[in-house]
Design a protein around this motif. Structure first.
Motif: not given
Length: 289
Positions: A269-289
């Protein structure tokens, strides 16, 4: 090796081992937002989860008839990344497959974490490239631990998590580190979850259908806190070690095996499959106050 990112608002320290955040400190009041990594409770700060998230059934996965073993959350958090200081406000950490990783994970990969600071915020982008000739199967997850309490005039129970959208949370029960069949509904009060140590006595709160794309950590005594933003992570965990002074906010692209899983990596469950030669990106951010 440590890399420092700094601007007029914050100082961020990252270790090349595991490409792990070590510190997020406000320069205005010298306030530290990350957990101190006390090994009496939990000696990590913000480990990266790769190439799996959570535990495997019997710590084993299969590709066809061949079986392999990986520890909970994979191996990246314990390996040295190649560190590159791009600028005062950006750093890149890269890990590639080796003969040793291929013994437990038979894929070619290039896995990077790109940290940037801007104003009072730090972002982390996961970048995966498949340099091989077959599909790359992987999971990625975050595990940052935030100090609770943040200030000396507050205690753990003064803090709460405020969700941007959810009015309740569907919590998937954990059985021996795996995802069980039972789902409990945790009602929020005005989208807020009051923090108590007892929340985590039965392990993490694991969700598969969180609607919120941001969660704020706040308290009832002062204005200090943080905003944690994340996009395109289908799973989410909230955790703390027993009676420890932190809370982890964990967006995941992947999840622990279910108790009935057949252990085939391609069916995970949730496994990511990336074909040859391709790229994959995800981001998160922390803003402090």
């Amino acid at each position: 090796m440590m890399i420092l990112l700094e601007n007029e608002n914050i100082k961020v320290t990252i270790s090349a081992k595991g490409a792990e955040l070590q510190s997020i400190k406000s320069k205005k009041d010298n306030l530290e937002y990350l957990w101190k990594g006390d090994p009496a409770f939990w000696g990590k700060f913000s480990p990266v989860l790769f190439p799996i998230v959570g535990a495997l059934k019997n710590n084993t996965y299969c590709i066809g008839d061949q079986s392999y073993q990986l520890p909970r959350h994979g191996f990246a958090r314990d390996l040295d990344f190649e560190a590159q200081q791009i600028s005062e406000e950006e750093a890149l950490f890269t890990l590639s497959n080796t003969v040793k990783t291929s013994e437990v994970y038979p894929f070619e990969f290039k896995f990077s974490l790109r940290y940037r600071i801007s104003g009072p915020a730090v972002s982390c982008t996961y970048e995966v490239n498949n340099p091989g000739t077959k599909d790359l199967l992987f999971s990625v997850g975050a595990h940052p631990a935030f100090a609770v309490p943040l200030t000396a005039d507050t205690v753990y129970e003064d803090y709460y998590l405020e969700f941007s959208q959810d009015e309740s949370l569907n919590i998937h029960q954990i059985e021996d580190n795996l995802i069980g069949d039972q789902v409990a509904i945790l009602q929020l009060s005005d989208r807020k979850l009051n923090l108590q140590h007892e929340l985590f006595y039965n392990d993490a709160l694991v969700m598969k259908d969180l609607n919120s794309k941001s969660i704020q950590l706040k308290n009832t005594k002062n204005q200090h806190g943080l905003n944690f933003r994340f996009i395109d992570f289908p799973f989410f965990g909230i955790w703390s070690a027993k009676d420890a002074d932190f809370v982890c906010l964990e967006p995941w692209c992947g999840i622990a095996d279910g108790i009935h899983h057949n252990q085939q990596l391609s069916d995970k469950e949730g496994i990511q499959s990336l074909s040859p030669g391709l790229d994959w990106k995800r981001s998160w951010e922390i803003e402090v106050f």
